[in-house]
Design an enzyme around this catalytic site. Structure first.
Site, PDB file in Angstrom:
ATOM      1  N   ASP A 343       0.858  -1.180   0.000  1.00 45.80           N
ATOM      2  CA  ASP A 343       0.000   0.000   0.000  1.00 45.80           C
ATOM      3  C   ASP A 343       0.895   1.231   0.000  1.00 45.80           C
ATOM      4  O   ASP A 343       2.092   1.163   0.309  1.00 45.80           O
ATOM      5  CB  ASP A 343      -1.017  -0.005   1.140  1.00 45.80           C
ATOM      6  CG  ASP A 343      -0.390   0.216   2.504  1.00 45.80           C
ATOM      7  OD1 ASP A 343       0.836   0.419   2.589  1.00 45.80           O
ATOM      8  OD2 ASP A 343      -1.134   0.189   3.505  1.00 45.80           O
ATOM      9  N   LEU A 344       0.321   2.348  -0.433  1.00 40.67           N
ATOM     10  CA  LEU A 344       1.096   3.569  -0.589  1.00 40.67           C
ATOM     11  C   LEU A 344       1.169   4.310   0.738  1.00 40.67           C
ATOM     12  O   LEU A 344       0.164   4.433   1.462  1.00 40.67           O
ATOM     13  CB  LEU A 344       0.462   4.462  -1.658  1.00 40.67           C
ATOM     14  CG  LEU A 344       0.308   3.824  -3.049  1.00 40.67           C
ATOM     15  CD1 LEU A 344      -0.288   4.834  -4.024  1.00 40.67           C
ATOM     16  CD2 LEU A 344       1.644   3.303  -3.557  1.00 40.67           C
ATOM     17  N   ASP A 386      -5.666   2.231  -1.958  1.00 37.58           N
ATOM     18  CA  ASP A 386      -4.268   2.252  -2.388  1.00 37.58           C
ATOM     19  C   ASP A 386      -3.590   0.918  -2.130  1.00 37.58           C
ATOM     20  O   ASP A 386      -2.357   0.838  -2.028  1.00 37.58           O
ATOM     21  CB  ASP A 386      -3.503   3.382  -1.683  1.00 37.58           C
ATOM     22  CG  ASP A 386      -3.446   3.178  -0.173  1.00 37.58           C
ATOM     23  OD1 ASP A 386      -4.361   2.509   0.377  1.00 37.58           O
ATOM     24  OD2 ASP A 386      -2.503   3.684   0.462  1.00 37.58           O
TER      25      ASP A 386
END
Length: 499
Positions: A343-344, A386
């Site tokens: 995930d970002l 994300d």
């Protein structure tokens, strides 16, 4: 009224009238001869011949299927045959014979207003009445479509009476209408229609066939429909088709065909066997629809059902199915599978500060970078928000997935320009291994998710294996590798400067 086509009278009138007229003339000849003969023996012989002639005439009138009515010069009914009684709706000849013949033609439905008296007019004028289509009245006042004509009986050059011959053409008209409607449907249907003879040679096609296949009738006339074969179906497919035609008289199904230009297209085809009155195959008729648009729509729906609309990557549904299939293959081949969860970092900050449109652009760019960094056999999916996941098959050493994780971290960290503004993000990655960490899809996903949580807790922009020991070994390997690369770079740089 409409003129009756000549070939219709060739079927019944032309053959019937000469025989009837000949009988009537023969009857008149014998009657005249009887009147002039005075000798008893001659009279007796003439009477016998007369009755013999009359018997033949009566037999003829009873046996023909057409209605026949005889009238004299004043329109009085002289005789009517059984078929005439039945068609006109009368029970016995006495209802007509000896009285003036009621109007036969139903002028209320005739094309010619003068049709009501057309028979009388022709009789008075002494001219033969040509064949016509019209409607005759029945005794109950109803009417029926008929083809009719009459032939004058002459004496001393003058019309002495007439024979009216008619038949019910309702069935013919219905058949003609059915044929007309069938011709309209054949010509204008959107389905391609192919008609073959019993030997499967093409004898007729319609306009839709030409539009779909590109072939004109003259190009396929006499040829076998196998010229449409695409090569995608084996002999067993066509054997099943013919087995169905032989045993059920019909086959329908999806088939891939080839157009004249070589293009292969999907079609839905329905083939029927047409038999003659003896039960023998007379034709095969195939109805064919081009279902290219339907297949494209199905493929689009299938893609939308299994792919994320924003990034174009597989969604959670396709990811779940792909992971289970990958584990089954790994189990059979005794291989490893690595599952990466990504995930970002601080993606919410990008959304809040630059807006959701900018956030969507970041997600699309990250998805493309992930896709271009993987092998063709690997799968990257977006689970939502994300969050991304990657399935790596045929992993020999866990450190291979660590190398990829480092590569992905560096790739995603590159700035993304949005409307002149450079946006920078990073990612954390958790890695689970099959069969080291889990032996089923659910447990492996839990392992990768747990590893991702630890990576984010360790400071983000890094990776973690589910097993801390593997993480430590991978980091040590990567550190050693980096030291080696730096040493080689220094050595290469010294040699160059010395030169």
């Amino acid at each position: 009224m409409l003129n009756l086509p000549g070939n219709r009278w060739l079927r019944f009138g032309a053959a019937l009238l000469p025989a009837v007229i000949a009988s009537g003339v023969l009857f008149s000849v014998f009657r005249e001869r009887l009147r002039r003969t005075s000798h008893k023996v001659s009279l007796r012989k003439s009477e016998e011949r007369l009755w013999e002639s009359n018997d033949w005439m009566q037999l003829l009138l009873k046996s023909v299927p057409e209605g026949i009515v005889g009238i004299d010069a004043n329109g009085m009914c002289l005789f009517v045959n059984p078929a005439g009684l039945r068609l006109l709706g009368y029970d016995t000849p006495a209802q007509l014979v000896g009285s003036r013949l009621p109007p036969l033609i139903d002028s209320s439905q005739a094309d010619d207003p003068a049709a009501e008296d057309s028979i009388g007019q022709a009789l008075r004028a002494g001219r033969e009445h040509q064949g016509h289509d019209g409607r005759f009245r029945r005794a109950d006042g109803s009417s029926f479509p008929t083809a009719y004509r009459f032939h004058l009986l002459r004496r001393n050059g003058r019309a002495d009476g007439a024979l009216i011959v008619f038949r019910d053409i309702g069935a013919d008209l219905e058949n003609e209408e059915r044929q007309r409607q069938a011709a309209i449907v054949f010509a204008n249907t959107a389905q391609a229609v192919v008609v073959t003879d019993p030997e499967a040679r093409i004898v007729r096609v319609n306009k839709a066939y030409t539009a779909i296949t590109g072939y004109r009738l003259e190009e396929v006339l006499g040829k076998n429909p196998r010229l449409h074969q695409s090569g995608r179906h084996d002999k067993a497919f066509y054997k099943r088709m013919w087995d169905s035609l032989i045993h059920t008289g019909q086959w329908q199904g999806e088939i891939w065909n080839r157009r004249k230009n070589g293009e292969i297209y999907p079609a839905w085809e329905n083939i029927s066997v047409v038999q003659d009155e003896h039960g023998r195959v007379s034709h095969y008729v195939a109805l064919l629809s081009d279902i290219t648009i339907i297949k494209q729509a199905e493929e689009k729906l299938r893609h939308l059902a299994h792919h994320d609309s924003l990034s174009g990557l597989p969604n959670r549904l396709l990811f779940d199915a792909s992971l289970r299939q990958a584990l089954e293959r790994a189990k059979r081949n005794r291989r490893r599978v690595a599952l990466l969860f990504l995930d970002l970092d601080r993606f919410k900050l990008i959304n809040d500060s630059l807006g959701h449109a900018a956030g969507d652009q970041v997600l699309q760019t990250v998805a493309e970078r992930l896709r271009s960094s993987l092998r063709a056999e690997d799968l990257v999916a977006r689970l939502g928000g994300d969050e991304f996941t990657i399935i790596l098959e045929q992993i020999g050493d866990p450190r291979d997935s660590a190398h990829l994780a480092c590569k992905l971290i560096e790739t995603i960290a590159k700035p993304i320009e949005i409307e002149g503004i450079k946006v920078q993000t990073s990612t954390s990655i958790g890695i689970g291994l099959y069969p080291d960490d889990a032996t089923n899809a659910e447990d492996l996903m839990l392992a990768a998710d747990t590893a991702l949580y630890r990576a984010k807790a360790r400071g983000r922009r890094t990776f973690e294996f589910y097993s801390p020991e593997i993480t430590a070994a991978a980091l040590e390997h990567l550190t050693v590798g980096l030291r080696g690369q730096r040493h080689e770079q220094r050595q290469s740089g010294s040699s160059t400067n010395g030169g």
